[in-house]
Design a protein around this motif. Structure first.
Motif, PDB file in Angstrom:
ATOM      1  N   GLY A   1       0.442  -1.299   0.005  1.00  0.00           N
ATOM      2  CA  GLY A   1      -0.453   0.256  -0.190  1.00  0.00           C
ATOM      3  C   GLY A   1       1.351   1.575   0.060  1.00  0.00           C
ATOM      4  O   GLY A   1       0.318   2.473  -0.926  1.00  0.00           O
ATOM      5  N   PHE A   2       1.859   1.142   0.874  1.00  0.00           N
ATOM      6  CA  PHE A   2       2.683   2.548   0.964  1.00  0.00           C
ATOM      7  C   PHE A   2       3.292   2.338  -0.458  1.00  0.00           C
ATOM      8  O   PHE A   2       3.894   3.247  -1.075  1.00  0.00           O
ATOM      9  N   GLN A   3       3.936   1.273  -0.911  1.00  0.00           N
ATOM     10  CA  GLN A   3       4.736   1.640  -2.411  1.00  0.00           C
ATOM     11  C   GLN A   3       3.368   2.555  -3.653  1.00  0.00           C
ATOM     12  O   GLN A   3       4.243   3.090  -4.525  1.00  0.00           O
ATOM     13  N   GLN A   4       2.190   1.938  -3.789  1.00  0.00           N
ATOM     14  CA  GLN A   4       1.299   2.431  -4.198  1.00  0.00           C
ATOM     15  C   GLN A   4       1.423   3.860  -3.772  1.00  0.00           C
ATOM     16  O   GLN A   4       1.097   5.243  -5.241  1.00  0.00           O
ATOM     17  N   ALA A   5       1.204   4.116  -2.411  1.00  0.00           N
ATOM     18  CA  ALA A   5       1.623   6.155  -2.647  1.00  0.00           C
ATOM     19  C   ALA A   5       2.422   6.390  -2.443  1.00  0.00           C
ATOM     20  O   ALA A   5       2.435   7.320  -3.144  1.00  0.00           O
ATOM     21  N   PHE A   6       3.599   5.724  -3.006  1.00  0.00           N
ATOM     22  CA  PHE A   6       5.109   6.806  -3.097  1.00  0.00           C
ATOM     23  C   PHE A   6       4.959   6.522  -5.143  1.00  0.00           C
ATOM     24  O   PHE A   6       4.691   7.492  -4.999  1.00  0.00           O
TER      25      PHE A   6
ATOM     26  N   PHE B   1       9.558  10.268   5.647  1.00  0.00           N
ATOM     27  CA  PHE B   1       8.484   9.764   4.018  1.00  0.00           C
ATOM     28  C   PHE B   1       7.146   9.454   4.022  1.00  0.00           C
ATOM     29  O   PHE B   1       6.044   9.545   3.658  1.00  0.00           O
ATOM     30  N   VAL B   2       7.315   8.544   4.934  1.00  0.00           N
ATOM     31  CA  VAL B   2       6.573   7.832   5.561  1.00  0.00           C
ATOM     32  C   VAL B   2       5.018   8.628   6.123  1.00  0.00           C
ATOM     33  O   VAL B   2       3.372   8.689   5.176  1.00  0.00           O
ATOM     34  N   GLN B   3       5.097   9.344   7.454  1.00  0.00           N
ATOM     35  CA  GLN B   3       4.269  10.198   7.840  1.00  0.00           C
ATOM     36  C   GLN B   3       3.963  10.405   6.207  1.00  0.00           C
ATOM     37  O   GLN B   3       2.483  10.590   6.715  1.00  0.00           O
TER      38      GLN B   3
END
Length: 533
Positions: free
Chosen positions: A288-293, A349-351
């Protein structure tokens, strides 16, 4: 709010709040049958006899100033119309005559007493986020709305959190600052031994400073039972509940234990039901976070100046060029005595990936980091870690670890961790630090108390209709989780087509209207309803 886990140290995220980042202003609103006792509680009109004194207590409402445990809470609790109280619950529900815990509760009474429906109890997620603080922050958003008129808005600090006592304590503020600066590549046998020694010591400090009794009883199952005591103390026959992110897991736990005491539930940003495999949960979140990246990289490439360049296909490579030099060599910042580590750059970055409103400050922060200034990225990391400007921390990270370690199945030995880390990198390539994957076990491997065993399944045949809201571009709780949770609870699913983590009462009229109609009238939106940005 569900937190992302990044291999090496398992890191929680903090409450998303308004923040000014060095002139860039932005704002943004982780199979067994139920026990006989829980079956009795969920099917009978009265609680088990040994718990009656807790269920029959009344709350003594007062001003909220003395309940604040962070600078942000201190400011928010000064809002006119708020009142606070303490709820007494057993520390261990298997020992109801033993030690007790005090749960901090905050409410803003319904503005129209004649039209009042009851209490709307909410949890912002985490685990470890303060429900008192999030509810106080929401007051201005619901002022003059139908929800504000018809419901007492109620937030509580789950056991171990914020104003509740005893509190989970692991590290001092100074120890937290020091731990965040530790960014080494943990690949050699000596490095693995060293980090495992640190994680073992962390677990020992949590036990020493919190008490093993609290750590053994801080999990989701205990908090769900606290919610039922709170429901009774508020004078509600049935619970009306709003849960975000991890708060959806808490809501599902309550619904499984007390299905006949549910009036309505809105569950936004769903954690997948029945999945207590920690590795699997984190790997889904990594994707999910790679998708957001990737979504951020696409957006960034369209800006006049993009720190990751104009080609989204090279964004991960450019991100690595900016951040990898921090390994073992932190960047300077404008904050006296503070530097930006690799770990904090990654967590900052994640935040920012949690909400599209942070994308512009993130672009600014990466651009400045590329020129040697880590100040903005450090501020983003501070948000994640719950660090205030005065250097004090909330205890959200400690609670996150404590709850995760007793709630979820543990990963295993060193080779299991190595394989998990390998899979995590494949799911989220931006987290690759350029060094071989580590086999170091985290603090949960050394946790002083066992996992919670009793994990009841949902019983949709006993539940009223519930509403799950899921966002197609949610980085922390992927969209499919919402569909799975709605099916497990036999409820309805509202789809939000957009980016970000959770959406109800965050400014989208379509979602807000659908959720309000459900909470007030108990009417689900039409099947397969979709809202967009």
């Amino acid at each position: 709010m569900s937190r992302v886990t990044i291999p090496r140290m398992f890191r929680p995220r903090t409450v998303v709040a308004a923040v000014a980042l060095l002139g860039v202003v932005t704002a943004c609103s982780n199979t067994q049958e139920p026990s006989q006792q829980d079956n009795q509680q969920s099917t009978a009109q009265s609680p088990a006899p040994e718990l009656e004194r807790y269920y029959q207590q009344s709350l003594d409402w007062e001003g909220c100033a003395s309940y604040a445990t962070t600078p942000r809470a201190e400011k928010l609790f000064d809002t006119e119309g708020l009142e606070c109280a303490r709820l007494t619950v057993p520390l261990d529900y298997d020992e109801p005559d033993g030690e007790t815990a005090e749960i901090g509760v905050l409410r803003r009474p319904a503005s129209d007493e004649q039209a009042r429906v009851g209490s709307l109890v909410s949890n912002p997620g985490g685990p470890g986020a303060s429900g008192m603080t999030s509810t106080a922050a929401r007051v201005s958003k619901i002022e003059g709305t139908e929800l504000g008129e018809k419901f007492d808005m109620v937030g509580f600090d789950p056991r171990g959190v914020g104003a509740s006592t005893p509190r989970v304590k692991c590290l001092t503020d100074e120890e937290k600052d020091a731990a965040r600066l530790n960014s080494e590549a943990i690949t050699s046998d000596a490095a693995v031994d060293r980090i495992e020694k640190e994680n073992r010591r962390y677990a020992e400090k949590c036990a020493e400073r919190s008490g093993e009794k609290l750590l053994a009883n801080v999990g989701t199952d205990s908090v769900a039972r606290d919610m039922d005591v709170l429901r009774a103390a508020l004078g509600d026959e049935e619970l009306t509940y709003l849960g975000y992110s991890y708060g959806t897991r808490l809501g599902a736990e309550y619904a499984s234990r007390f299905p006949e005491r549910v009036r309505a539930m809105v569950l936004d940003g769903a954690m997948a039901p029945g999945n207590w495999d920690r590795a699997e949960m984190n790997l889904r979140q990594a994707a999910g976070f790679q998708q957001a990246f990737d979504a951020f990289a696409q957006w960034c490439a369209r800006q006049r100046r993009c720190a990751l360049g104009g080609d989204p296909d090279r964004a991960v490579e450019r991100y690595h060029e900016i951040t990898r030099p921090l390994i073992g060599s932190p960047a300077s910042t404008v904050f006296e005595g503070r530097e930006l580590s690799y770990a904090d750059a990654e967590i900052g970055f994640v935040q920012a990936l949690y909400s599209k409103r942070y994308w512009q400050p993130l672009n600014t922060g990466l651009s400045r980091l590329a020129n040697g200034d880590g100040s903005v990225m450090l501020q983003l990391a501070d948000l994640y870690h719950g660090r205030a400007k005065d250097g004090s921390y909330s205890n959200i990270m400690a609670v996150y670890t404590a709850v995760t370690c007793v709630d979820a199945d543990r990963i295993g030995g060193r080779e299991d961790y190595r394989e998990f880390n390998r899979k995590y990198r494949r799911a989220a390539p931006f987290t690759d630090n350029g060094h071989p994957v580590s086999s170091a076990r985290d603090a949960c491997a050394f946790w002083p108390v066992p996992e919670t065993g009793d994990k009841p399944e949902p019983r949709p045949e006993k539940l009223p209709e519930t509403l799950v809201i899921s966002t197609t571009g949610d980085p922390a709780t992927p969209y499919e989780n919402g569909r799975r949770l709605a099916d497990a609870l036999g409820g309805g699913l509202l789809t939000y087509e957009g980016e970000g983590h959770t959406v109800f009462l965050h400014g989208n009229d379509c979602v807000n209207e659908a959720g309000t109609r459900y909470l007030v009238d108990l009417k689900l939106p039409e099947q397969d309803k979709r809202c967009s940005a």
